[in-house]
Motif scaffolding. Sequence first.
Motif, mmCIF file in Angstrom:
data_model
loop_
_atom_site.group_PDB
_atom_site.id
_atom_site.type_symbol
_atom_site.label_atom_id
_atom_site.label_comp_id
_atom_site.label_asym_id
_atom_site.label_seq_id
_atom_site.Cartn_x
_atom_site.Cartn_y
_atom_site.Cartn_z
ATOM 1 N N GLU A 46 1.058 -1.076 0.003
ATOM 2 C CA GLU A 46 0.076 -0.269 0.122
ATOM 3 C C GLU A 46 0.471 0.714 0.192
ATOM 4 O O GLU A 46 1.222 1.433 1.001
ATOM 5 C CB GLU A 46 -1.363 -0.048 1.248
ATOM 6 N N VAL A 47 0.585 2.463 -0.826
ATOM 7 C CA VAL A 47 1.695 3.084 -1.191
ATOM 8 C C VAL A 47 1.422 4.512 -0.459
ATOM 9 O O VAL A 47 2.233 4.972 0.296
ATOM 10 C CB VAL A 47 1.974 3.856 -3.112
ATOM 11 N N SER A 48 0.146 4.480 -0.032
ATOM 12 C CA SER A 48 -0.925 5.430 1.100
ATOM 13 C C SER A 48 0.433 5.210 2.579
ATOM 14 O O SER A 48 0.318 6.073 3.245
ATOM 15 C CB SER A 48 -1.499 5.551 1.159
ATOM 16 N N PHE A 53 4.225 7.839 6.173
ATOM 17 C CA PHE A 53 5.393 7.888 7.345
ATOM 18 C C PHE A 53 5.939 8.812 7.038
ATOM 19 O O PHE A 53 6.596 9.414 8.040
ATOM 20 C CB PHE A 53 6.583 5.542 6.562
ATOM 21 N N TYR A 54 6.581 9.367 6.079
ATOM 22 C CA TYR A 54 7.266 10.493 5.488
ATOM 23 C C TYR A 54 7.051 11.813 7.014
ATOM 24 O O TYR A 54 7.423 12.356 6.476
ATOM 25 C CB TYR A 54 7.381 11.132 4.361
ATOM 26 N N TYR A 55 5.361 12.189 6.883
ATOM 27 C CA TYR A 55 4.397 12.992 7.818
ATOM 28 C C TYR A 55 5.578 12.664 9.298
ATOM 29 O O TYR A 55 6.201 14.394 9.760
ATOM 30 C CB TYR A 55 3.336 12.634 8.375
ATOM 31 N N HIS A 90 5.382 0.262 -10.998
ATOM 32 C CA HIS A 90 3.697 -0.771 -10.592
ATOM 33 C C HIS A 90 3.641 -0.009 -9.594
ATOM 34 O O HIS A 90 2.055 -0.334 -8.876
ATOM 35 C CB HIS A 90 4.309 -1.774 -10.818
ATOM 36 N N ARG A 91 4.108 -0.204 -8.144
ATOM 37 C CA ARG A 91 3.720 0.556 -6.721
ATOM 38 C C ARG A 91 2.855 2.027 -6.700
ATOM 39 O O ARG A 91 1.867 2.153 -6.027
ATOM 40 C CB ARG A 91 4.367 0.300 -5.667
#
Length: 324
Positions: A46-48, A53-55, A90-91
């Motif tokens: 899941e890319v979201s 996580f970067y937050y 692709h992700r």
Amino acid sequence: MGLSAPLRYREKIMERFKQYVMRYFEEIVVAVIFVTAFIGTYLIEEVSLILNFYYLPVLVGSFFLGRRIGILIALLSILDVLICAMLFPHRFFADRVLWHSIMKLASWSVFLFLASVTVGTLYEKNERRLQDLKKAYIGILEILAKYLESTDRYTKGHSVRVAEFAMEIAIAMELPRSQVDNIRAAGLLHDIGKIEISTDVLGKAAALTTEEKKEMDAHAVKGGHILTSVGSVLKEVVPIVIAHHKHFMETIETPNSEAQKIPLGARIVAVADAFDAMTSDRPYRKGMAPWQALEEIVANSGKQFDPEVVGAFKRVIRDRMERV
Ligand SMILES: [Fe+2]
């Protein structure tokens, strides 16, 4: 003494590790971002989840290190995600319409950037206010120290000088800013307990009796009690004041005893205090020349004083002499 060496070594390593983390905090955050992003992109479908996580590093960086670092981490995160998107298309571009995937990434980038600016700005506003308060607080402590020493011509200005030396040693040892501030405050307040010692004992020109010496020695603990009542602002200063007359060798001889551990700040104030006391006149003797006092401190390195602090103190004196 031989048995205590590994324990002292372990303590030293831990202290060094803490200082290392504080000094290279920014680099560590950046490294964590990159490593986690690559691992996350590889393992998590899941890319979201990866993007959210970067937050965390951006908010932590902006909150603790300010707007500039926050923005830098946000931009690096965006760059990192773009690299990952190119490596694992692709992700990141799984939507049927490519435009939707691009819009998702673009809006994420904008919000991440805005989050870093907002939190960083709030941090800097708070930091400025805090600096003003700290300035006022150090100023008040200086006035208090000067006032307490104003009636005794032998100790006049002693605490202010000790605070300056202690601060310079802490800076030479590359300690974090907050620790330097606490050590400076401890330098100003190290003898505050003397307000509870009788003036007869304080002003006595002859050698003190055993009983009087006991009373005099109690000033460090009394000072700790006085400062404890002030509350949490001085909670880092209290252990330094209590231990400022302890000898460095006590730590070596009793490595397992928590009570005997001398805080680094106290080891620093001890050197600054001894130097100023030796170079100042007393009712019963003239003050030594600075080079003589330095020799005396170096001779007691590893016994009364911490060798690392003595090393830093030598650098401070050398810098002062070069400035003259
Ligand atoms: Fe003292």
